[in-house]
Design a protein around this motif. Structure first.
Motif, PDB file in Angstrom:
ATOM      1  N   GLN A 112      15.892   3.760  20.587  1.00 43.75           N
ATOM      2  CA  GLN A 112      17.313   3.673  20.881  1.00 43.75           C
ATOM      3  C   GLN A 112      17.534   3.651  22.391  1.00 43.75           C
ATOM      4  OE1 GLN A 112      20.070   3.061  19.595  1.00 43.75           O
ATOM      5  NE2 GLN A 112      21.691   4.099  20.719  1.00 43.75           N
ATOM      6  N   ALA A 113      18.197   2.590  22.866  1.00 46.77           N
ATOM      7  CA  ALA A 113      18.595   2.521  24.269  1.00 46.77           C
ATOM      8  C   ALA A 113      19.878   3.322  24.432  1.00 46.77           C
ATOM      9  CB  ALA A 113      18.799   1.067  24.699  1.00 46.77           C
ATOM     10  N   SER A 114      19.717   4.591  24.750  1.00 46.75           N
ATOM     11  CA  SER A 114      20.870   5.436  25.010  1.00 46.75           C
ATOM     12  C   SER A 114      21.237   5.312  26.493  1.00 46.75           C
ATOM     13  CB  SER A 114      20.568   6.887  24.611  1.00 46.75           C
ATOM     14  OG  SER A 114      21.748   7.660  24.604  1.00 46.75           O
ATOM     15  N   THR A 115      22.012   6.227  27.002  1.00 45.43           N
ATOM     16  CA  THR A 115      22.592   6.033  28.327  1.00 45.43           C
ATOM     17  C   THR A 115      22.789   7.344  29.061  1.00 45.43           C
ATOM     18  OG1 THR A 115      24.622   5.313  29.465  1.00 45.43           O
ATOM     19  CG2 THR A 115      24.857   6.042  27.203  1.00 45.43           C
ATOM     20  N   SER A 116      22.787   7.261  30.370  1.00 44.54           N
ATOM     21  CA  SER A 116      23.108   8.434  31.198  1.00 44.54           C
ATOM     22  C   SER A 116      24.554   8.863  31.000  1.00 44.54           C
ATOM     23  CB  SER A 116      22.872   8.109  32.673  1.00 44.54           C
ATOM     24  OG  SER A 116      23.716   7.053  33.110  1.00 44.54           O
ATOM     25  N   GLU A 117      25.383   7.975  30.430  1.00 41.71           N
ATOM     26  CA  GLU A 117      26.794   8.314  30.224  1.00 41.71           C
ATOM     27  C   GLU A 117      26.975   9.419  29.182  1.00 41.71           C
ATOM     28  OE1 GLU A 117      29.184   7.231  32.183  1.00 41.71           O
ATOM     29  OE2 GLU A 117      27.674   6.066  33.232  1.00 41.71           O
ATOM     30  N   ILE A 118      25.934   9.734  28.431  1.00 41.08           N
ATOM     31  CA  ILE A 118      26.070  10.846  27.485  1.00 41.08           C
ATOM     32  C   ILE A 118      26.207  12.180  28.242  1.00 41.08           C
ATOM     33  CG2 ILE A 118      24.782   9.631  25.687  1.00 41.08           C
ATOM     34  CD1 ILE A 118      23.187  12.649  26.979  1.00 41.08           C
ATOM     35  N   TYR A 119      25.862  12.184  29.534  1.00 38.90           N
ATOM     36  CA  TYR A 119      26.043  13.394  30.350  1.00 38.90           C
ATOM     37  C   TYR A 119      27.471  13.513  30.875  1.00 38.90           C
ATOM     38  CZ  TYR A 119      20.911  13.420  30.429  1.00 38.90           C
ATOM     39  OH  TYR A 119      19.577  13.428  30.086  1.00 38.90           O
ATOM     40  N   GLY A 120      28.249  12.428  30.790  1.00 33.14           N
ATOM     41  CA  GLY A 120      29.627  12.455  31.262  1.00 33.14           C
ATOM     42  C   GLY A 120      29.708  12.689  32.759  1.00 33.14           C
ATOM     43  N   ASP A 121      30.723  13.456  33.176  1.00 31.03           N
ATOM     44  CA  ASP A 121      30.878  13.857  34.578  1.00 31.03           C
ATOM     45  C   ASP A 121      30.146  15.190  34.713  1.00 31.03           C
ATOM     46  OD1 ASP A 121      31.599  14.098  37.200  1.00 31.03           O
ATOM     47  OD2 ASP A 121      33.740  14.400  36.831  1.00 31.03           O
ATOM     48  N   PRO A 122      28.881  15.180  35.144  1.00 30.99           N
ATOM     49  CA  PRO A 122      27.997  16.338  34.942  1.00 30.99           C
ATOM     50  C   PRO A 122      28.316  17.544  35.824  1.00 30.99           C
ATOM     51  CG  PRO A 122      26.890  14.677  36.248  1.00 30.99           C
ATOM     52  CD  PRO A 122      28.198  14.073  35.820  1.00 30.99           C
ATOM     53  N   GLU A 123      27.989  18.712  35.285  1.00 30.18           N
ATOM     54  CA  GLU A 123      28.136  19.972  36.016  1.00 30.18           C
ATOM     55  C   GLU A 123      26.819  20.395  36.655  1.00 30.18           C
ATOM     56  OE1 GLU A 123      31.105  22.291  33.016  1.00 30.18           O
ATOM     57  OE2 GLU A 123      29.303  21.344  32.190  1.00 30.18           O
ATOM     58  N   ILE A 124      25.704  19.742  36.269  1.00 31.95           N
ATOM     59  CA  ILE A 124      24.418  20.035  36.897  1.00 31.95           C
ATOM     60  C   ILE A 124      23.880  18.766  37.546  1.00 31.95           C
ATOM     61  CG2 ILE A 124      23.932  21.811  35.169  1.00 31.95           C
ATOM     62  CD1 ILE A 124      21.790  19.870  34.062  1.00 31.95           C
ATOM     63  N   HIS A 125      23.064  18.950  38.578  1.00 28.27           N
ATOM     64  CA  HIS A 125      22.602  17.798  39.347  1.00 28.27           C
ATOM     65  C   HIS A 125      21.227  18.099  39.921  1.00 28.27           C
ATOM     66  CE1 HIS A 125      23.492  14.022  41.334  1.00 28.27           C
ATOM     67  NE2 HIS A 125      23.039  14.532  42.474  1.00 28.27           N
ATOM     68  N   PRO A 126      20.239  17.224  39.729  1.00 31.32           N
ATOM     69  CA  PRO A 126      20.257  16.022  38.900  1.00 31.32           C
ATOM     70  C   PRO A 126      20.303  16.372  37.420  1.00 31.32           C
ATOM     71  CG  PRO A 126      18.041  16.448  39.678  1.00 31.32           C
ATOM     72  CD  PRO A 126      18.916  17.452  40.360  1.00 31.32           C
ATOM     73  N   GLY A 239      15.209   6.066  35.084  1.00 27.40           N
ATOM     74  CA  GLY A 239      16.060   5.645  36.184  1.00 27.40           C
ATOM     75  C   GLY A 239      15.377   5.969  37.493  1.00 27.40           C
ATOM     76  N   ASN A 240      16.008   5.592  38.573  1.00 29.01           N
ATOM     77  CA  ASN A 240      15.455   5.852  39.904  1.00 29.01           C
ATOM     78  C   ASN A 240      16.123   7.097  40.475  1.00 29.01           C
ATOM     79  OD1 ASN A 240      14.650   5.783  42.627  1.00 29.01           O
ATOM     80  ND2 ASN A 240      14.465   3.563  42.570  1.00 29.01           N
ATOM     81  N   PRO A 241      15.349   8.133  40.806  1.00 26.65           N
ATOM     82  CA  PRO A 241      15.952   9.371  41.307  1.00 26.65           C
ATOM     83  C   PRO A 241      16.466   9.283  42.735  1.00 26.65           C
ATOM     84  CG  PRO A 241      13.566   9.572  41.297  1.00 26.65           C
ATOM     85  CD  PRO A 241      13.886   8.261  40.643  1.00 26.65           C
TER      86      PRO A 241
END
Length: 311
Positions: A112-126, A239-241
């Protein structure tokens, strides 16, 4: 010879994946309804006896015999997935059910090609894979974000209930040739505007950050994930960090295109994430994978592609 199905195979990522699989000796079946995909992306593959294209919408069942399934079908940019948000949700949810049903019948391994968008507007980084995310379920982006989250749930339920071999990849911002020139993504927007001599439009103050992975690196990661040992399901970040602000990206593209153009600032769209950077520790450990193409080298290749396209 393994028979591989790539849904969304005429799109940006899907067409690159079809190429890579053919080069590795696979028999490739490309399925796409051409909503955002383009036959031009795969026209050069049509002459291969090991490549087949079928126009199909995965919200309807597909009856084929395959060994592996890469489920990439779904519009991935806000410009496209917000045109018909109900259909976007159907593509991710009904499409996942149909592809999982196909995998169950054929005992195929499915990614399944999921997405970083499942993290939404994140509270943790990275963002790490164990972070559950911060998504607005009622916003304009929810049709994409929430349906991708639901698809991950379905994949794990089929894995637990039916013992399917699943792989889940969370894809972060990716760029390169075959991007749609009007897809609303920041890299293509900036390059096309620069090459046309138009002002560069930046939403917000430009300090929001993104991480950009060149398409060749991403495709390598997808294939490595599919070929990884059976017990490893993911999810895994690809992805590229290397993090860069949107404003810095605009300045870099102007420098590489040799253009001097004004910057226009407009309001930030609703729920647009302030930060986006993958933690790829798991990908390094499990897949021995990390991006190899620098942002500058990747942008040069992408600019060359758009120069030909616009000309």
């Amino acid at each position: 010879m393994k028979k591989v199905l790539v849904t969304g195979g005429a799109g940006f990522l899907g067409s690159h994946l079809c190429e890579a699989l053919l080069e590795r000796g696979y028999d490739v079946l490309c399925a796409d309804n051409l909503f955002t995909g383009n036959k031009a992306n795969i026209a050069h593959l049509m002459g291969s006896p090991y490549f087949e294209f079928i126009r199909h919408d995965i919200t309807f069942p597909l009856y084929v015999e395959v060994d592996q399934i890469y489920n990439l079908a779904c519009p991935a940019s806000p410009v496209h997935y917000q045109v018909d948000p109900v259909q976007t949700t159907k593509t991710s949810v009904h499409g996942a059910i149909n592809m999982l049903g196909l995998a169950k019948r054929t005992r195929a391994r499915i990614l399944q090609a999921s997405t970083s968008e499942i993290y939404g507007d994140p509270e943790i980084h990275p963002q790490t894979e164990d972070y559950w995310g911060r998504v607005n379920p009622l916003g304009y982006r929810a049709c994409y974000d929430e349906s991708k989250r639901c698809a991950e749930t379905l994949f794990f339920d089929y894995h637990r209930q039916h013992r399917l071999e699943i792989k889940i990849v969370r894809i972060f911002n990716t760029y390169g040739s075959k991007m749609h020139p009007n897809d609303g993504r920041v890299v293509s927007n900036f390059i096309v505007s620069a090459l046309k001599g138009e002002p560069i439009t930046i939403y917000g103050d430009g300090r929001q950050t993104r991480s950009f992975c060149y398409v060749d690196d991403l495709i390598s990661g997808l294939i490595r994930m599919m070929e990884s040992p059976e017990g490893f399901t993911g999810p895994i970040n690809l992805g590229n960090p290397e993090e860069i602000s949107v404003l810095e990206l605009a300045e870099k593209i102007l420098m590489l295109t040799g253009c001097k153009l004004p910057l226009e600032f407009r309001p930030l769209p609703m729920d647009d994430p302030r930060m986006r950077q993958p933690d790829i520790t798991l990908a390094r450990e499990k897949l021995d994978w990390h991006p190899r193409v620098s942002l500058e080298d990747g942008l040069k290749e992408t600019i060359a592609y758009f120069r030909k396209l616009i000309a």
